[in-house]
Design an enzyme around this catalytic site. Structure first.
Site, PDB file in Angstrom:
ATOM      1  N   LYS A 112      36.555  42.605  32.874  1.00 16.40           N
ATOM      2  CA  LYS A 112      35.891  43.359  34.502  1.00 16.40           C
ATOM      3  C   LYS A 112      36.996  44.673  34.744  1.00 16.40           C
ATOM      4  O   LYS A 112      37.961  44.218  35.340  1.00 16.40           O
ATOM      5  CB  LYS A 112      35.973  42.033  36.044  1.00 16.40           C
ATOM      6  CG  LYS A 112      35.045  42.777  37.109  1.00 16.40           C
ATOM      7  CD  LYS A 112      35.050  42.244  38.039  1.00 16.40           C
ATOM      8  CE  LYS A 112      34.764  42.013  39.062  1.00 16.40           C
ATOM      9  NZ  LYS A 112      35.662  42.966  40.351  1.00 16.40           N
ATOM     10  N   HIS A 165      36.106  47.931  41.073  1.00 12.60           N
ATOM     11  CA  HIS A 165      37.148  46.500  42.600  1.00 12.60           C
ATOM     12  C   HIS A 165      35.904  47.330  44.009  1.00 12.60           C
ATOM     13  O   HIS A 165      36.440  46.610  44.573  1.00 12.60           O
ATOM     14  CB  HIS A 165      38.076  46.336  42.642  1.00 12.60           C
ATOM     15  CG  HIS A 165      38.480  44.958  42.840  1.00 12.60           C
ATOM     16  ND1 HIS A 165      38.644  43.696  42.270  1.00 12.60           N
ATOM     17  CD2 HIS A 165      38.519  43.931  44.370  1.00 12.60           C
ATOM     18  CE1 HIS A 165      39.059  42.894  42.782  1.00 12.60           C
ATOM     19  NE2 HIS A 165      39.116  43.146  44.255  1.00 12.60           N
ATOM     20  N   SER A 215      34.700  33.701  41.776  1.00 14.63           N
ATOM     21  CA  SER A 215      36.775  33.663  41.101  1.00 14.63           C
ATOM     22  C   SER A 215      37.484  32.607  41.798  1.00 14.63           C
ATOM     23  O   SER A 215      36.792  31.265  42.199  1.00 14.63           O
ATOM     24  CB  SER A 215      36.776  34.468  43.003  1.00 14.63           C
ATOM     25  OG  SER A 215      38.084  34.627  43.379  1.00 14.63           O
ATOM     26  N   TYR A 269      41.753  35.176  37.814  1.00 15.92           N
ATOM     27  CA  TYR A 269      42.420  35.653  37.485  1.00 15.92           C
ATOM     28  C   TYR A 269      43.654  35.022  36.588  1.00 15.92           C
ATOM     29  O   TYR A 269      44.048  33.977  37.435  1.00 15.92           O
ATOM     30  CB  TYR A 269      43.085  35.534  39.572  1.00 15.92           C
ATOM     31  CG  TYR A 269      41.953  37.086  40.192  1.00 15.92           C
ATOM     32  CD1 TYR A 269      42.180  37.758  39.393  1.00 15.92           C
ATOM     33  CD2 TYR A 269      41.754  36.489  41.745  1.00 15.92           C
ATOM     34  CE1 TYR A 269      41.380  38.493  39.857  1.00 15.92           C
ATOM     35  CE2 TYR A 269      41.470  37.330  42.137  1.00 15.92           C
ATOM     36  CZ  TYR A 269      40.994  38.698  41.613  1.00 15.92           C
ATOM     37  OH  TYR A 269      40.594  39.531  42.726  1.00 15.92           O
ATOM     38  N   THR A 310      39.701  39.240  35.584  1.00 20.04           N
ATOM     39  CA  THR A 310      39.406  40.679  35.816  1.00 20.04           C
ATOM     40  C   THR A 310      40.665  41.537  35.468  1.00 20.04           C
ATOM     41  O   THR A 310      41.303  40.453  35.966  1.00 20.04           O
ATOM     42  CB  THR A 310      39.684  40.510  37.404  1.00 20.04           C
ATOM     43  OG1 THR A 310      37.678  40.102  37.813  1.00 20.04           O
ATOM     44  CG2 THR A 310      39.577  41.820  38.399  1.00 20.04           C
TER      45      THR A 310
HETATM   46  C1  FNR Z   1      36.304  41.029  46.102  1.00 19.17           C
HETATM   47  N1  FNR Z   1      36.101  41.805  44.362  1.00 19.17           N
HETATM   48  C2  FNR Z   1      36.924  40.786  43.630  1.00 19.17           C
HETATM   49  N2  FNR Z   1      36.271  41.136  42.682  1.00 19.17           N
HETATM   50  C3  FNR Z   1      37.135  39.771  41.541  1.00 19.17           C
HETATM   51  O1  FNR Z   1      36.276  39.713  40.493  1.00 19.17           O
HETATM   52  N3  FNR Z   1      37.619  38.589  42.437  1.00 19.17           N
HETATM   53  C4  FNR Z   1      37.964  38.236  43.461  1.00 19.17           C
HETATM   54  O2  FNR Z   1      38.290  37.416  43.790  1.00 19.17           O
HETATM   55  C5  FNR Z   1      37.209  39.180  44.390  1.00 19.17           C
HETATM   56  N4  FNR Z   1      37.187  39.435  45.789  1.00 19.17           N
HETATM   57  C6  FNR Z   1      36.804  39.600  46.302  1.00 19.17           C
HETATM   58  C7  FNR Z   1      36.986  39.751  47.757  1.00 19.17           C
HETATM   59  C8  FNR Z   1      36.545  40.800  48.481  1.00 19.17           C
HETATM   60  C9  FNR Z   1      35.973  40.519  49.961  1.00 19.17           C
HETATM   61  C10 FNR Z   1      35.525  41.997  47.836  1.00 19.17           C
HETATM   62  C11 FNR Z   1      34.615  42.654  48.988  1.00 19.17           C
HETATM   63  C12 FNR Z   1      35.515  42.742  47.310  1.00 19.17           C
HETATM   64  C13 FNR Z   1      35.457  42.943  43.839  1.00 19.17           C
HETATM   65  C14 FNR Z   1      34.340  42.342  43.929  1.00 19.17           C
HETATM   66  O3  FNR Z   1      33.747  41.819  42.712  1.00 19.17           O
HETATM   67  C15 FNR Z   1      32.982  43.388  43.492  1.00 19.17           C
HETATM   68  O4  FNR Z   1      33.897  44.327  41.863  1.00 19.17           O
HETATM   69  C16 FNR Z   1      33.121  44.328  44.691  1.00 19.17           C
HETATM   70  O5  FNR Z   1      32.978  43.325  45.885  1.00 19.17           O
HETATM   71  C17 FNR Z   1      31.467  45.458  45.002  1.00 19.17           C
HETATM   72  O6  FNR Z   1      32.059  46.844  45.086  1.00 19.17           O
HETATM   73  P1  FNR Z   1      30.957  46.535  46.329  1.00 19.17           P
HETATM   74  O7  FNR Z   1      30.139  46.171  46.128  1.00 19.17           O
HETATM   75  O8  FNR Z   1      31.620  45.529  47.754  1.00 19.17           O
HETATM   76  O9  FNR Z   1      31.487  47.350  47.480  1.00 19.17           O
END
Ligand code: FNR
Length: 375
Positions: free
Chosen positions: A249, A273, A121, A145, A171
């Site tokens: 994404k 997400h 990220s 981002y 994203t």
């Molecule tokens: C994320 N996710 C996420 N996605 C992204 O594109 N950039 C990011 O910085 C973050 N940060 C982030 C922090 C935390 C704590 C979580 C749990 C998730 C989303 C991540 O990439 C992904 O899409 C989800 O975590 C998928 O869902 P599950 O498997 O956690 O339910």
């Protein structure tokens, strides 16, 4: 085999073998507010629950007398051969989920050890150059981002390219954080405390924007520039920034997938997400088949949101995903046991997926696609 052999010697595995126990171990290992930040989602978390439950609406029909002892799970995408079909989804706050606050580097080490690729990220605890250097030969993606400041966006992409990332994941669904009651209640916003900003403060364009080392000014500028709510007209500009593969994404609608591919992107990442951004939605898995159909084999389709087990991985592949992203489970693995804990979670998911395909008589993903049914 490792586990059976250890059991012969009277040894019990150090780490849990399923998601519930893993989550419980992570709860004990993390501060309450950090755990809430990772575990939480938008609104009353109905979408997040639905993501997980949706996997139970699909069933796999076993085939016999096939001889699928060693199923082929390797994936070819963007000129790379990936040994396994799973990857670590980008998780911004993961820097803090490691005891020494170098969680991104821990993720990179796990990627190097297992061959499971990771997306890192923009909200990394360490500069993006330091992180990718630990990933060995396993290809890494940089997740952007997109800041409001275009020069800064360009600088991130150029740095990622120069540092050896093999693709850029943009994203789209998080130009502002969703309504997350758990965080709003605890007031836990790690970014505002200066965490996960070293990737920004190591950037020459960002440093020039801030013009001082004052931590409050840094956070203020970060807040002001964090998220650009991109529109279709920005895709041409994004495309012009790099020759690396660009993956979008947060795509859930087939029309969006089709239009993005027409605009020249190299991958579609179907995800909500993990239910962290918008509540009141359908599960990401429920959107996957139509997105896959719209992509029509023109580009790889990545998927995440709700994957908790090896059988979930197999089902997502069966519904057309090229590769399947793991989110919270691997974060919990890291929090529970550092790099070994994280590696354990990845190996557990892969072992279950491979074994399931073997006992179900699926020599490859094509066989899963022929034998999955909606219940
Ligand atoms: C994320 N996710 C996420 N996605 C992204 O594109 N950039 C990011 O910085 C973050 N940060 C982030 C922090 C935390 C704590 C979580 C749990 C998730 C989303 C991540 O990439 C992904 O899409 C989800 O975590 C998928 O869902 P599950 O498997 O956690 O339910």
């Amino acid at each position: 085999n490792e586990i059976y052999l250890a059991a012969l010697g009277g040894r019990v595995p150090e780490f849990p073998m399923e998601y519930g126990a893993l989550e419980a171990r992570a709860t004990a290992a993390m501060s309450e507010s950090l755990f809430s930040y990772v575990a939480g989602g938008a609104g009353d978390e109905a979408t997040q629950r639905r993501n997980v439950e949706s996997f139970e609406q699909w069933g796999l029909i076993p085939r016999m007398l096939v001889g699928a002892e060693t199923p082929d799970l390797a994936v070819e995408a963007w000129g790379h051969t990936f040994a396994s079909p799973i990857f670590m989804a980008p998780v911004g706050v993961i820097g803090l989920c490691d005891r020494d606050n170098h969680g991104d580097i821990a993720v990179a080490r796990a990627a190097a050890q297992t061959g499971v690729p990771a997306m890192f990220s923009t909200l990394m605890e360490d500069p993006l150059e330091d992180v990718v250097a630990h990933a060995g030969d396993t290809p890494s993606f940089f997740q952007l981002y997109t800041p409001k400041n275009r020069e800064l966006a360009e600088s991130f992409v150029k740095r990622a390219e120069a540092a050896g990332y093999r693709g850029i994941t943009v994203t789209l669904d998080t130009w502002v954080p969703g309504w997350r009651p758990r965080d709003l209640t605890t007031g836990n916003f790690p970014q505002l405390r200066g965490h996960v900003l070293k990737n920004y403060t190591s950037d020459p364009v960002f440093r020039e924007m801030v013009g001082s080392d004052d931590p409050q000014m840094t956070v203020l500028h970060w807040v002001q520039t964090f998220g650009n709510s991109l529109t279709w007209t920005d895709l041409e500009w994004l495309r012009s920034l790099t020759t690396l593969p660009i993956v979008l994404k947060g795509i859930s609608h087939p029309e969006d997938a089709r239009r993005a591919i027409d605009a020249g992107v190299d991958g579609i990442y179907c995800s909500n997400h993990g239910g962290r951004q918008a509540n009141g939605g359908i599960a990401a898995l429920e959107t996957l088949p139509a997105v896959v159909e719209a992509c029509d084999d023109r580009v790889p389709v990545l998927f995440d949101s709700g994957v908790r087990s090896g059988s979930d991985v197999v089902k997502a592949l069966g519904l057309g995903a090229t590769m399947v992203g793991i989110g919270r489970p691997y974060v919990y693995g890291l929090a529970m046991g550092g790099v070994p804990g994280l590696v354990h979670v990845l190996r557990m998911l892969l072992a279950e997926a491979e074994l399931l395909m073997g006992v179900n008589g699926y020599p490859d993903v094509a066989a899963v696609r022929e034998n999955i049914r909606r219940l």
